[in-house]
Design an enzyme around this catalytic site. Structure first.
Site, PDB file in Angstrom:
ATOM      1  N   ARG A   1       7.104  -6.783  -0.160  1.00  0.00           N
ATOM      2  CA  ARG A   1       7.113  -5.335  -0.440  1.00  0.00           C
ATOM      3  C   ARG A   1       7.761  -4.542   0.697  1.00  0.00           C
ATOM      4  NH1 ARG A   1       1.249  -4.131  -3.219  1.00  0.00           N
ATOM      5  NH2 ARG A   1       1.697  -5.149  -5.184  1.00  0.00           N
TER       6      ARG A   1
ATOM      7  N   ASP B   1      -4.095  10.164  -6.872  1.00  0.00           N
ATOM      8  CA  ASP B   1      -3.838   8.836  -6.310  1.00  0.00           C
ATOM      9  C   ASP B   1      -3.400   9.029  -4.861  1.00  0.00           C
ATOM     10  OD1 ASP B   1      -3.278   5.909  -7.806  1.00  0.00           O
ATOM     11  OD2 ASP B   1      -2.311   6.123  -5.848  1.00  0.00           O
TER      12      ASP B   1
HETATM   13  C1  LIG Z   1      -4.253  -0.880 -10.183  1.00  0.00           C
HETATM   14  S1  LIG Z   1      -4.086   0.861 -10.070  1.00  0.00           S
HETATM   15  C2  LIG Z   1      -5.281   1.416 -11.264  1.00  0.00           C
HETATM   16  C3  LIG Z   1      -4.725   2.460 -12.190  1.00  0.00           C
HETATM   17  C4  LIG Z   1      -5.652   2.910 -13.315  1.00  0.00           C
HETATM   18  N1  LIG Z   1      -6.874   3.483 -12.792  1.00  0.00           N
HETATM   19  C5  LIG Z   1      -5.982   1.763 -14.242  1.00  0.00           C
HETATM   20  O1  LIG Z   1      -7.122   1.287 -14.267  1.00  0.00           O
HETATM   21  O2  LIG Z   1      -5.084   1.329 -14.968  1.00  0.00           O
HETATM   22  C6  LIG Z   1      -4.931   1.183  -8.514  1.00  0.00           C
HETATM   23  C7  LIG Z   1      -4.521   2.517  -7.917  1.00  0.00           C
HETATM   24  O3  LIG Z   1      -5.429   2.830  -6.845  1.00  0.00           O
HETATM   25  C8  LIG Z   1      -4.697   3.534  -5.867  1.00  0.00           C
HETATM   26  N2  LIG Z   1      -5.432   3.508  -4.579  1.00  0.00           N
HETATM   27  C9  LIG Z   1      -5.628   2.474  -3.731  1.00  0.00           C
HETATM   28  N3  LIG Z   1      -6.327   2.866  -2.647  1.00  0.00           N
HETATM   29  C10 LIG Z   1      -6.584   4.186  -2.822  1.00  0.00           C
HETATM   30  C11 LIG Z   1      -7.250   5.155  -2.039  1.00  0.00           C
HETATM   31  N4  LIG Z   1      -7.807   4.869  -0.848  1.00  0.00           N
HETATM   32  N5  LIG Z   1      -7.309   6.422  -2.520  1.00  0.00           N
HETATM   33  C12 LIG Z   1      -6.753   6.756  -3.710  1.00  0.00           C
HETATM   34  N6  LIG Z   1      -6.099   5.879  -4.490  1.00  0.00           N
HETATM   35  C13 LIG Z   1      -6.010   4.600  -4.055  1.00  0.00           C
HETATM   36  C14 LIG Z   1      -3.357   2.800  -5.818  1.00  0.00           C
HETATM   37  O4  LIG Z   1      -2.337   3.587  -5.237  1.00  0.00           O
HETATM   38  C15 LIG Z   1      -3.137   2.485  -7.298  1.00  0.00           C
HETATM   39  O5  LIG Z   1      -2.290   3.438  -7.923  1.00  0.00           O
END
Ligand SMILES: C[S@@+](CC[C@H](N)C(=O)[O-])C[C@H]1O[C@@H](n2cnc3c(N)ncnc32)[C@H](O)[C@@H]1O
Length: 291
Positions: A50, A154
């Site tokens: 990445r 996010d």
């Molecule tokens: C796998 S996606 C999940 C998306 C959606 N909620 C779903 O279930 O399909 C996880 C998301 O969590 C976000 N994320 C990770 N750590 C985070 C944090 N500390 N605060 C806010 N968002 C975070 C990532 O950027 C990512 O977009």
């Protein structure tokens, strides 16, 4: 080609830098302290691939050079870029559909019982498919101009910018029930063929913004009926999960709901959460003597 010519050609291409153990530990610590994301050693190749995209763009020869960039006092924008690259953003419309069947039923029941207003937050919304799915369900249950409010956030600035446009490759929407397509998706033509766009009335109903869940106390809104926190706890260790949940629970009304993914668990017993169904919790639910 002679062996000498082949060797000469080979020497004109630099091999991609590899991420050594010490460098891996630096980036691992970085993403843990910035975002709470806990990357085990098995993720070393993932981090390397990445970040190497960014190394190439910046024409840097090593991960240590990139690390130094991140440390510079004026490196905030680059640190955010690294967070964007290191977070995993997989998502799609109507993912884990049980939650949306429940939401539709619940929204209608609440309205029947006189609840005027519904306030919902998709708290790790990625590119927005979860938030648009919630919006579609609320539009079906309460009307597209109904009395509901939807926030979606996010940590990753790239994904929220993408979400605000509301344009998606058709494949991401393929789990959407067919009768909803006509109402909520516009099919792209010419350079947009193979893509869909959400109808503008739906786009304007969602408030997308950036928020790090480690700092959710900086988000002034509270009084949520439901928070969707799906497929993000999975990246956190138990301590981080507890901190994040302890800050989110007070933002949910008593009797309101928290939804996590079917793949996630909440072990802590001190939080004011009672499991109501698979991956669905209630905050301080009203006392039920039959339980
Ligand atoms: C796998 S996606 C999940 C998306 C959606 N909620 C779903 O279930 O399909 C996880 C998301 O969590 C976000 N994320 C990770 N750590 C985070 C944090 N500390 N605060 C806010 N968002 C975070 C990532 O950027 C990512 O977009």
């Amino acid at each position: 080609m002679t062996e000498a010519a082949s060797k000469a050609e080979h020497n004109q291409f630099d091999a991609a830098p590899t991420l050594n153990t010490a460098e891996f530990e630096q980036f691992r610590h970085f993403i843990f302290s910035e975002a709470g994301i806990d990357m085990p050693p098995s993720k070393r190749a993932l981090i390397q691939s990445r970040l190497s995209v960014r190394l190439r763009e910046l024409e840097l020869n090593s991960f240590s050079d990139y690390w130094r960039r991140l440390q510079q006092p004026n490196g905030a924008a680059e640190r955010q870029r690294a967070i964007n690259l290191l977070s995993t953003n997989e998502t799609y419309f109507f993912r884990e559909p049980d939650h949306f069947t429940w939401l539709q039923h619940h929204a209608i029941e609440l309205a029947k019982h006189g609840k005027r207003h519904l306030k919902i937050w998709s708290a790790a919304c990625s590119t927005g498919e979860e938030a648009y799915t919630i919006a579609i369900v609320l539009a079906e249950a309460l009307g597209i101009d109904g009395n509901w409010q939807l926030f979606a956030s996010d940590i990753n600035t790239r994904v929220t910018a993408f979400a605000k446009r509301g344009i998606y490759p058709v494949e991401r929407a393929k789990k959407t029930p067919p009768h909803l397509w006509q109402k909520y998706f516009l099919r792209g033509r010419d350079e947009y063929s193979g893509q869909v766009r959400m109808v503008p009335q739906l786009i304007k109903r969602i408030n997308f913004f950036n928020l790090n869940l480690l700092q959710s106390d900086t988000f002034q809104q509270a009084g949520f009926d439901i928070i969707f926190l799906r497929n993000v706890l999975i990246y956190f260790n138990e301590d981080t999960k507890l901190k994040v949940l302890a800050n989110l629970c007070p933002k949910i009304i008593n009797g309101g709901h928290l939804l996590i993914s079917h793949a996630e668990t909440i072990r802590n017993k001190e939080l004011p959460l009672v499991m109501e169904g698979p991956s669905r919790y209630r905050v301080n639910p009203p006392f039920n003597p039959r339980r």
